[in-house]
Design an enzyme around this catalytic site. Structure first.
Site, PDB file in Angstrom:
ATOM      1  N   PHE A   7       0.859  -1.258  -0.127  1.00 26.93           N
ATOM      2  CA  PHE A   7       0.078   0.106   0.164  1.00 26.93           C
ATOM      3  C   PHE A   7       0.628   1.194  -0.027  1.00 26.93           C
ATOM      4  CE2 PHE A   7      -2.421   3.413   2.049  1.00 26.93           C
ATOM      5  CZ  PHE A   7      -3.645   3.370   1.207  1.00 26.93           C
ATOM      6  N   GLY A   8       0.766   2.025  -1.001  1.00 21.77           N
ATOM      7  CA  GLY A   8       1.520   3.455  -1.057  1.00 21.77           C
ATOM      8  C   GLY A   8       0.560   4.337  -1.014  1.00 21.77           C
ATOM      9  N   TYR A   9       0.937   5.377  -0.167  1.00 24.52           N
ATOM     10  CA  TYR A   9       0.282   6.533   0.106  1.00 24.52           C
ATOM     11  C   TYR A   9       0.866   8.108   0.156  1.00 24.52           C
ATOM     12  CZ  TYR A   9       2.793   5.897   4.629  1.00 24.52           C
ATOM     13  OH  TYR A   9       4.026   5.743   5.300  1.00 24.52           O
ATOM     14  N   GLY A  10       2.313   7.986  -0.160  1.00 25.78           N
ATOM     15  CA  GLY A  10       2.922   9.014  -0.510  1.00 25.78           C
ATOM     16  C   GLY A  10       3.845   9.231  -1.705  1.00 25.78           C
ATOM     17  N   SER A  11       4.915   9.115  -1.477  1.00 32.24           N
ATOM     18  CA  SER A  11       6.061   8.800  -2.692  1.00 32.24           C
ATOM     19  C   SER A  11       5.692   7.493  -3.390  1.00 32.24           C
ATOM     20  CB  SER A  11       7.283   9.150  -2.413  1.00 32.24           C
ATOM     21  OG  SER A  11       7.938   8.121  -1.574  1.00 32.24           O
ATOM     22  N   GLU A  50      12.173   2.333   3.586  1.00 31.86           N
ATOM     23  CA  GLU A  50      11.428   2.807   4.387  1.00 31.86           C
ATOM     24  C   GLU A  50      11.706   2.732   5.822  1.00 31.86           C
ATOM     25  OE1 GLU A  50       8.762   4.656   3.596  1.00 31.86           O
ATOM     26  OE2 GLU A  50       8.916   3.935   1.297  1.00 31.86           O
TER      27      GLU A  50
END
Length: 179
Positions: A16-20, A93
């Protein structure tokens, strides 16, 4: 004669990606879907000491903070690539351990429910910035640069991708307007 052990069933990995990660995942994937994660919201709440700032002049990056929900992108990775993708994501991360890796349920835009690797903000970590005033956040972002480039570029690119998803974030709009 004993039976040979059966191989463990391999399944696709979802991230799940929410920024870069939305605009620069950095890994190969088989499928990309808009997705919603419940229980967390996207926030510019992490002081970046490496990628978008330094310990002397930290930048700000996104984290998943408690409460609300977040619409982002879910990426499906094949079982064969899963181990390498996880190693890459952990290096990217978890460089200062300000995030906690979790496998959380997300709902894809087509209604499917999957568990996805997510990186959630650790509120007890010294780099957790909490909720900042837009003017203060813009000042921090405007003066920071790290190993991955200018903090301004990160925030503007993330904002553009978030807007491209059809999402509105008034607080983030106020930050970007000040950059």
């Amino acid at each position: 004669m004993p039976f040979p052990s059966l191989p463990v069933a391999m399944t696709d990995l979802w991230v799940f990606g929410y920024g870069s990660l939305i605009w620069q995942p950095g890994f190969a994937f088989e499928e990309r879907r808009k997705a919603r994660l419940a229980g967390y919201h996207r926030a510019l709440c992490i002081r970046s000491y490496v990628h978008r700032g330094t310990p002397e002049r930290p930048g700000l990056v996104f984290g998943l903070d408690r409460g609300g929900s977040c619409i982002g992108m879910a990426f499906r990775v094949t079982p064969e690539a899963g181990e390498a993708v996880l190693a890459y994501l952990r290096e990217r991360e978890l460089v200062t351990n300000v995030y906690r890796e979790q496998h959380l349920p997300v709902v894809l835009a087509d209604g499917r429910r999957v568990r996805a690797v997510t990186f959630v903000a650790d509120r007890g970590h010294p780099q957790y910035a909490g909720r900042l005033d837009p003017a203060e956040a813009a000042t921090i972002v405007g003066g920071a640069h790290g190993r991955s480039g200018a903090n301004v570029d990160y925030v503007r690119s993330s904002f553009a991708e978030i807007a491209a998803l059809g999402l509105t974030d008034r607080w983030l709009e106020a930050v970007v307007a000040r950059l």
